[in-house]
Design a protein around this motif. Structure first.
Motif, PDB file in Angstrom:
ATOM      1  N   PHE A  64       0.718  -0.619  -0.099  1.00 52.28           N
ATOM      2  CA  PHE A  64       0.088   0.157  -0.351  1.00 52.28           C
ATOM      3  C   PHE A  64       0.888   1.328  -0.080  1.00 52.28           C
ATOM      4  N   VAL A  65      -0.077   2.599  -0.466  1.00 52.48           N
ATOM      5  CA  VAL A  65       0.880   3.665  -0.443  1.00 52.48           C
ATOM      6  C   VAL A  65      -0.282   4.411   0.056  1.00 52.48           C
ATOM      7  N   SER A  66      -0.013   5.606   0.829  1.00 51.00           N
ATOM      8  CA  SER A  66      -0.793   6.152   0.980  1.00 51.00           C
ATOM      9  C   SER A  66      -0.992   7.585   1.002  1.00 51.00           C
ATOM     10  N   LEU A  67      -1.114   8.970   0.377  1.00 50.93           N
ATOM     11  CA  LEU A  67      -1.539  10.388   0.506  1.00 50.93           C
ATOM     12  C   LEU A  67      -1.289  11.149   1.794  1.00 50.93           C
ATOM     13  N   VAL A  68      -0.847  11.792   2.560  1.00 49.81           N
ATOM     14  CA  VAL A  68      -1.422  12.431   3.602  1.00 49.81           C
ATOM     15  C   VAL A  68      -1.549  13.656   3.240  1.00 49.81           C
ATOM     16  N   ALA A  69      -2.709  14.431   3.704  1.00 46.48           N
ATOM     17  CA  ALA A  69      -2.631  15.317   2.922  1.00 46.48           C
ATOM     18  C   ALA A  69      -3.328  16.194   4.293  1.00 46.48           C
ATOM     19  N   THR A  93       4.522  26.702  10.047  1.00 45.15           N
ATOM     20  CA  THR A  93       3.182  26.253   9.614  1.00 45.15           C
ATOM     21  C   THR A  93       3.285  26.276   8.566  1.00 45.15           C
ATOM     22  N   HIS A  94       2.962  25.195   7.915  1.00 48.18           N
ATOM     23  CA  HIS A  94       3.291  24.944   6.349  1.00 48.18           C
ATOM     24  C   HIS A  94       2.229  23.539   5.740  1.00 48.18           C
ATOM     25  N   ASP A  95       1.289  23.351   5.014  1.00 47.98           N
ATOM     26  CA  ASP A  95       0.904  22.461   4.201  1.00 47.98           C
ATOM     27  C   ASP A  95       2.040  21.538   3.689  1.00 47.98           C
ATOM     28  N   PHE A  96       1.213  20.191   4.117  1.00 49.34           N
ATOM     29  CA  PHE A  96       1.936  19.229   3.525  1.00 49.34           C
ATOM     30  C   PHE A  96       1.019  18.094   3.004  1.00 49.34           C
ATOM     31  N   LEU A  97       1.337  17.329   1.500  1.00 48.45           N
ATOM     32  CA  LEU A  97       1.291  15.696   0.814  1.00 48.45           C
ATOM     33  C   LEU A  97       1.967  15.419   1.247  1.00 48.45           C
ATOM     34  N   ASN A  98       2.197  14.228   1.784  1.00 47.08           N
ATOM     35  CA  ASN A  98       3.170  12.864   2.314  1.00 47.08           C
ATOM     36  C   ASN A  98       2.642  11.994   1.234  1.00 47.08           C
ATOM     37  N   ARG A 105      12.106  -2.649   9.594  1.00 47.14           N
ATOM     38  CA  ARG A 105      13.494  -3.093   9.335  1.00 47.14           C
ATOM     39  C   ARG A 105      13.457  -3.008  10.850  1.00 47.14           C
ATOM     40  N   GLY A 106      14.599  -4.152  11.191  1.00 48.92           N
ATOM     41  CA  GLY A 106      15.131  -5.032  12.668  1.00 48.92           C
ATOM     42  C   GLY A 106      13.604  -5.179  13.031  1.00 48.92           C
ATOM     43  N   GLY A 107      12.929  -5.639  12.768  1.00 46.84           N
ATOM     44  CA  GLY A 107      11.496  -6.034  14.195  1.00 46.84           C
ATOM     45  C   GLY A 107      10.573  -4.964  13.897  1.00 46.84           C
ATOM     46  N   GLU A 108      10.863  -3.630  13.412  1.00 50.49           N
ATOM     47  CA  GLU A 108      10.455  -2.475  13.443  1.00 50.49           C
ATOM     48  C   GLU A 108       9.388  -2.004  12.940  1.00 50.49           C
ATOM     49  N   THR A 109       8.030  -1.761  12.264  1.00 51.83           N
ATOM     50  CA  THR A 109       7.413  -1.270  11.182  1.00 51.83           C
ATOM     51  C   THR A 109       7.087   0.202  11.498  1.00 51.83           C
ATOM     52  N   GLY A 110       6.951   0.063  10.579  1.00 52.81           N
ATOM     53  CA  GLY A 110       6.761   2.197  10.570  1.00 52.81           C
ATOM     54  C   GLY A 110       6.764   2.019   8.616  1.00 52.81           C
ATOM     55  N   ILE A 111       6.876   3.762   8.430  1.00 56.92           N
ATOM     56  CA  ILE A 111       6.238   4.356   6.564  1.00 56.92           C
ATOM     57  C   ILE A 111       7.979   4.874   6.556  1.00 56.92           C
ATOM     58  N   HIS A 112       7.636   4.794   5.280  1.00 60.33           N
ATOM     59  CA  HIS A 112       8.905   5.122   4.853  1.00 60.33           C
ATOM     60  C   HIS A 112       7.882   6.540   3.360  1.00 60.33           C
ATOM     61  N   PHE A 113       8.852   7.726   3.351  1.00 62.93           N
ATOM     62  CA  PHE A 113       8.725   8.763   2.473  1.00 62.93           C
ATOM     63  C   PHE A 113       9.187   8.497   1.482  1.00 62.93           C
ATOM     64  N   LEU A 114       8.249   7.716  -0.428  1.00 63.54           N
ATOM     65  CA  LEU A 114       8.346   8.239  -1.183  1.00 63.54           C
ATOM     66  C   LEU A 114       8.700   9.837  -1.680  1.00 63.54           C
ATOM     67  N   ALA A 115       8.018  10.798  -1.282  1.00 67.36           N
ATOM     68  CA  ALA A 115       8.140  12.277  -1.536  1.00 67.36           C
ATOM     69  C   ALA A 115       7.233  13.223  -0.384  1.00 67.36           C
ATOM     70  N   GLU A 116       7.614  14.377  -0.616  1.00 66.40           N
ATOM     71  CA  GLU A 116       6.881  15.140   0.789  1.00 66.40           C
ATOM     72  C   GLU A 116       6.729  16.187   0.595  1.00 66.40           C
TER      73      GLU A 116
END
Length: 263
Positions: A64-69, A93-98, A105-116
């Motif tokens: 999955f890939v998610s866009l977060v605005a 203060t600013h707007d984001f699109l992640n 990695r190493g037993g820990e789950t998380g996210i990776h940003f392809l671009a922001e």
């Protein structure tokens, strides 16, 4: 009375809080996250993995890939009081699109940003050097008025001109209130993430965050323009819209220091 699923979601947040506090000097920053829309896509795992320097975290074999605005407001050091907050005003203060995917990695789950994409030109220059974040400058316009049914946004890359536009609203017939994700659900798997593994300019780093469990409402989203995505990742042409969520956000999200990812 808390149900078993509610307890599980609370436990994820509590574990993240303990993890970030386990390192000296954490958290480094606090900020408000406002009016958050997440739009999720199912994509080809093999094609995505070629663009991600960490092992993908899959759900039932699917990537999955998610866009977060959202809008980040009041970024400031946790310590230093009003003077530190004043010094950070140019990037506070600013707007984001992640554009993010899900890794482990190493037993820990998380996210990776392809671009922001960020509306702040100055902040876009600082992110790669400090947190290894793939920041880009964008022209961003958000109208996230959930209660009035007016949720839409437009993001354009300042250099390339490619754009992403969307609109969203409540799912017809779904409960209109905000609630934690159901324990074990796909929404929980997508949203309750508290570590970011990053890579920019060849430097791999990670940082952790903390906030209470998301209070969200399922959303129905439509993509009106997606050249921003397809011009950067060809596999996005075959992506399947898989759902969306809206949250009013949080006050004082904790953001940790950047740490090097070991070999």
């Amino acid at each position: 009375m808390l149900l078993a699923n509610d307890i599980k979601v609370l436990t994820l947040s509590a574990a993240a809080r303990a993890r970030i506090l386990s390192r000296c000097g954490e958290p480094l920053f606090v900020a408000d996250w406002e009016r958050v829309l997440m739009i999720h896509f199912e994509v080809d795992a093999e094609a995505l993995q070629r663009d991600v320097p960490f092992e993908l975290d899959l759900r039932e074999g699917c990537a999955f890939v998610s866009l977060v605005a959202f809008t980040m407001r009041g970024l400031r050091p946790r310590l230093g009081g009003k003077l530190a907050a004043w010094l950070f005003r140019p990037v506070a203060t600013h707007d984001f699109l992640n554009v993010r995917t899900y890794v482990r990695r190493g037993g820990e789950t998380g996210i990776h940003f392809l671009a922001e994409w960020l509306s702040s030109r100055l902040a876009a220059k600082l992110g790669p050097a400090t947190f290894s974040l793939p920041y880009r400058h964008g022209r961003i316009s958000y109208e996230h008025n959930w209660r009035q049914g007016e949720v839409r946004g437009y993001v354009a890359d300042v250099r390339a001109g490619a754009a992403f536009a969307y609109r969203a609203g409540a799912v017809p017939g779904a409960p209109s209130g905000f609630a934690p994700c159901a324990g074990g659900s796909r929404d929980e798997w997508l949203m309750e993430r508290y570590t970011a593994f990053n890579c920019a300019r060849g430097r791999r780093k990670f940082f952790r965050i903390w906030h209470p469990p998301w209070l969200e409402c399922p959303a129905e989203a439509a993509v009106c323009e997606n050249s921003l995505l397809t011009q950067n990742w060809l596999w996005f042409k075959e992506a399947r819209l898989a759902g969306a969520n809206f949250s009013t956000g949080f006050r004082e999200v904790w953001m940790g220091r950047p740490h090097k990812v070991g070999g």
